[in-house]
Scaffold this motif. Structure first.
Motif, short mmCIF file in Angstrom:
data_model
loop_
_atom_site.label_atom_id
_atom_site.label_comp_id
_atom_site.label_asym_id
_atom_site.label_seq_id
_atom_site.Cartn_x
_atom_site.Cartn_y
_atom_site.Cartn_z
N GLN A 136 0.82 -1.22 0.00
CA GLN A 136 0.00 0.00 0.00
C GLN A 136 0.85 1.26 0.00
O GLN A 136 0.33 2.36 -0.23
CB GLN A 136 -0.95 0.00 1.21
N PHE A 137 2.15 1.14 0.25
CA PHE A 137 3.04 2.30 0.13
C PHE A 137 3.01 2.89 -1.28
O PHE A 137 3.31 4.07 -1.47
CB PHE A 137 4.48 1.91 0.50
N ARG A 138 2.64 2.08 -2.25
CA ARG A 138 2.56 2.57 -3.62
C ARG A 138 1.46 3.60 -3.81
O ARG A 138 1.41 4.28 -4.84
CB ARG A 138 2.35 1.40 -4.58
N GLU A 139 0.57 3.72 -2.84
CA GLU A 139 -0.53 4.68 -2.97
C GLU A 139 -0.05 6.12 -2.78
O GLU A 139 -0.74 7.05 -3.18
CB GLU A 139 -1.63 4.38 -1.95
N ILE A 140 1.11 6.31 -2.17
CA ILE A 140 1.56 7.68 -1.86
C ILE A 140 1.73 8.52 -3.12
O ILE A 140 1.17 9.63 -3.20
CB ILE A 140 2.86 7.63 -1.03
N PRO A 141 2.49 8.07 -4.15
CA PRO A 141 2.60 8.91 -5.36
C PRO A 141 1.26 9.16 -6.03
O PRO A 141 1.00 10.27 -6.52
CB PRO A 141 3.53 8.09 -6.27
N TYR A 142 0.40 8.13 -6.05
CA TYR A 142 -0.92 8.29 -6.67
C TYR A 142 -1.74 9.36 -5.94
O TYR A 142 -2.32 10.26 -6.56
CB TYR A 142 -1.66 6.96 -6.65
N TRP B 66 -0.62 11.76 -4.03
CA TRP B 66 0.01 13.08 -4.14
C TRP B 66 -0.37 13.75 -5.46
O TRP B 66 -0.58 14.96 -5.50
CB TRP B 66 1.52 12.94 -4.01
N ARG B 67 -0.46 12.95 -6.52
CA ARG B 67 -0.84 13.53 -7.81
C ARG B 67 -2.32 13.87 -7.87
O ARG B 67 -2.70 14.85 -8.50
CB ARG B 67 -0.50 12.54 -8.94
N ARG B 68 -3.15 13.06 -7.25
CA ARG B 68 -4.60 13.21 -7.39
C ARG B 68 -5.23 14.10 -6.32
O ARG B 68 -6.11 14.89 -6.60
CB ARG B 68 -5.28 11.84 -7.35
N ASP B 69 -4.78 13.95 -5.06
CA ASP B 69 -5.45 14.65 -3.96
C ASP B 69 -4.45 14.81 -2.81
O ASP B 69 -4.28 13.91 -2.00
CB ASP B 69 -6.68 13.86 -3.50
#
Length: 724
Positions: free
Chosen positions: A444-450, A452-455
């Motif tokens: 779930q650490f992969r959610e951080i860049p997503y 940051w870009r989206r919200d």
């Protein structure tokens, strides 16, 4: 090729709220009082009794439609597969709770018995969950540390260390069940809505980090005392690295082999799951092999490997919880109750949508509350669900909770008859199985860049929750995450993105003037939109943004105008020259500045009866007279996104509107919610200045009204002579 669009034409009068109410009769509904709701809630008839029974015992609903020939075989096969996984996870997760492994089998059995009757989900597998096990374990190690005396609790007298730990875990679980049952009875299942998916993701990721660190001592074969409280993870890592040279090579090699094999098989199973009727029970296979190898080569004696050891055979009589443990663990028990329910409800919701049936949040609270109370009485620890175990139950053909009941029977068989076969199992194998099953949560650490870009605010919630839970512990970390999440909500409503609207030419549509090229912005008209509730925290922000949008401060303009008019009155009293444009300029030049006037008086419009002239403040003024220019004659406020107004905002809004009205700016409010209008009437918002005729049902109605009112407006000089 442009698509042909349908056209529509509406021919109707321009409506204000007053004229609309005059043309269309409104039905006034009688709203129920709190007493009416209480009476309705206490009313009982046959239909209501039937609904209550179905609600409290959901098993009645799905058992009536159970298809024996189609579903029974799938449920049995699914239950056997899930039971094998539940047994392994129960043994492994009991280590997280700092308990003997055999008590994990109790958690795989007792909670499922009551959930079978009371739960509304047909697919979740009830049992141990690593995050809850770790939170329980933090309290267990705090009250009964491995090194040093236990807490001063009377119930501990005459008990061994393991028995003390079991008492702490079961008592805390009992309290968790009480909290969940109370919330279910009080119908407050909505509290889980405050735990957003982002917060839960960050929290479970932090829990995965804690779990990983807690299992390193088993994988490395080290003796590390349990540590709880803030920065416990840092202190645990410090103790592990201090002893790193004492690593048991046999434990380490065995753990690495187990993790590589399980990981590889799971990856292949995920890739080819469409071709396999049942997932490969690789955890069970590796456990059986590890037990056999450990027993055959006598790892415990030869290589000093820690093993599961003596398994409790059968079930012990129920025990009463300790009230003293309640007092010591109440603060930690409530987050466990919330997290356990939130995780289970989230997983249940996924499968209820997939299989098209409904779940009831309040009934789920009752089901888990009763399950934890019942299980705690028989020495199990807090139960929820695990996504991996539930996925096995659903993907292997499980249709109802009969699969869960079969899985509980599998745990019972192991507890009663086969437990002795697991005694030579190395604890490092259980630790390796726990770590390899953390892949989903750690990824779930992969959610951080997503995020940051989206919200970006959502990203702040994720990072804040995760970092807080890692450094401060899971209980305080959850509180930190909730605080950050609520702050983002406040931030979004307190500082919304206000906009000035303009008309899309040839339509009745109005959009942000910064977003479109070909727009029409009426001269002298400002259309301001506030996309947020207006309340005590953002009323000043609303006023500041409104002043910025129109380009002038109405209160400052009003004070400047009043000072200029006072000069005129004073000069007229001295009987100066005739009132001409030049003469008035002289009056301004030689008049006093009115500095002794009370500021509060300047906030009110001056009485013009004594002034035999009409002032055009937008014409050229004398050089020494500084009165801000007002190029706006109409201000339209779009309230379509304003969902509520509180009393503080209502007072601030009224003051702001009065300031604009007093500088000759017509103010209109459009698309105001009916309940807000009702509240404005109830709170006596309207007076001689603020009228109901200022309210319009749509933005286009108000704009057309403004055009009609100001179609003949023309500029004049500073002062025009009038008849006295």
């Amino acid at each position: 090729m442009a698509t042909l669009r349908k056209q529509y034409v509406v021919n109707r009068p321009v409506y204000s709220e007053d004229s609309f109410a005059a043309d269309h009769e409104k039905l006034y509904r009688l709203r129920k009082t709190p007493l009416d709701h209480v009476k309705e809630y206490l009313t009982c008839d046959s239909k209501r009794a039937k609904n209550v029974a179905l609600s409290l015992l959901p098993i009645i609903g799905w058992m009536r439609i159970y298809r024996v020939r189609e579903w029974l075989l799938g449920d049995v096969v699914s239950g056997i597969s899930t039971g094998l996984v539940a047994v392994m996870q129960g043994l492994a997760f009991s280590l997280l709770a700092s308990l003997p492994p055999s008590y994990g089998l109790y958690t795989a059995f007792f909670p499922m018995l009551t959930y079978f009757f009371l739960g509304t989900s047909r697919h979740i597998s009830v049992g141990s969950f690593p995050v809850l096990s770790l939170m329980i374990g933090a309290v267990v190690t705090r009250l009964v540390p491995e090194d040093g005396p236990p807490a001063n609790i009377t119930s501990f007298e005459g008990l061994t260390q393991d028995q003390q730990r079991v008492l702490v875990a079961s008592s805390m679980t009992f309290l968790v069940g009480v909290f969940q049952l109370a919330m279910g009875v009080l119908q407050v299942g909505f509290v889980v809505m405050y735990l957003s998916d982002t917060l839960v993701s960050g929290f479970t990721t932090a829990a995965a980090v804690h779990i990983l660190v807690s299992q390193l001592k088993f994988v490395l074969g080290l003796t590390v005392p349990g540590i709880s409280g803030p920065l416990a993870l840092i202190y645990t890592l410090e103790k592990i690295f201090v002893q790193i040279t004492s690593t048991n090579i046999c434990d380490l090699v065995m753990s690495i082999v187990i993790m590589l094999v399980v990981f590889a098989v799971k990856e292949l199973s995920d890739r080819y799951k469409a071709r396999m009727p049942v997932p490969i029970p690789i955890e069970v296979i590796t456990t059986i092999i590890a037990c056999g190898v450990s027993y055959g080569f006598d790892f415990q004696t030869r290589y000093d490997v820690d093993v599961v050891g003596k398994m409790v055979s059968g079930y012990e009589p129920p025990i009463a919880p300790s009230v003293e443990v309640f007092q010591e663990s109440a603060v930690e028990a409530f987050p466990v109750a919330i997290v356990g329910f939130a995780v289970a409800f989230s997983v249940a919701k996924v499968y209820s949508i997939k299989h098209d049936y409904t779940i009831d949040g309040n009934q789920e609270l009752i089901a888990f509350g009763v399950s934890n109370i019942f299980g705690a009485s028989f020495r199990s620890f807090a139960a929820s669900t695990a996504l991996s175990r539930t996925a096995v139950q659903e993907s292997s053909g499980g249709k109802t909770q009969i699969a869960g009941l079969v899985s509980a029977m599998m745990a019972m068989i192991v507890t009663v008859a086969l437990g002795f076969l697991l005694e030579p199992l190395p604890t490092s194998v259980l630790g390796a199985l726990v770590i390899v099953n953390l892949k989903g949560m750690l990824m779930q650490f992969r959610e951080i860049p997503y995020l940051w870009r989206r919200d970006k605010p959502e990203c702040v919630v994720w990072v804040g929750t995760c970092v807080g839970a890692i450094l401060l512990g899971l209980d305080l970390g959850l509180a930190v995450g909730l605080g950050v999440e609520l702050l983002t909500v406040v931030f979004r409503t307190q500082f919304p993105r206000c906009s000035v609207l303009a008309n899309i030419s040839g339509t009745d549509l109005y959009k942000d003037r910064k977003d479109y090229l070909h727009i029409f912005e009426p001269k002298g008209v400002k259309i301001f939109r506030m996309p947020s509730p207006i309340y005590f925290a953002n009323i000043e922000f609303f006023r500041d943004k409104l002043v910025e949008a129109v380009g002038f401060n109405p209160l400052r303009v009003l004070r400047k105008r009043n000072k200029a008019l006072r000069k005129i009155k004073k000069c007229l009293q001295k009987k100066d020259d005739d009132i001409t444009e030049k003469g008035v300029r002289d009056l301004f030049c030689h008049g006093t500045d009115g500095s002794s006037v009370n500021v509060e008086e300047l906030d009110l419009p001056s009485d013009l009866q004594d002034v035999p002239v009409r002032v055009d403040w937008n014409a050229e003024l004398p050089a020494d007279v500084s009165v801000p220019r007002v190029d706006v004659h109409s201000l339209i406020l779009d309230f379509s996104a304003v969902s509520f107004l509180d009393i503080s905002a209502l007072k601030g809004l009224k003051t702001t509107l009065q300031e604009f009205i007093r500088v000759d700016v017509d103010v209109y409010i459009v698309s105001c919610d009916a309940f807000i209008l009702e509240k404005l009437h109830h709170c006596r918002f309207f007076d001689e200045e603020i009228l109901t005729s200022m309210f319009f049902p749509t933005l286009h109605d108000a704009t057309l009204h403004v055009f009609e009112k100001h179609k003949d407006t023309s500029r004049g000089r500073v002062l025009s002579e009038t008849k006295l």
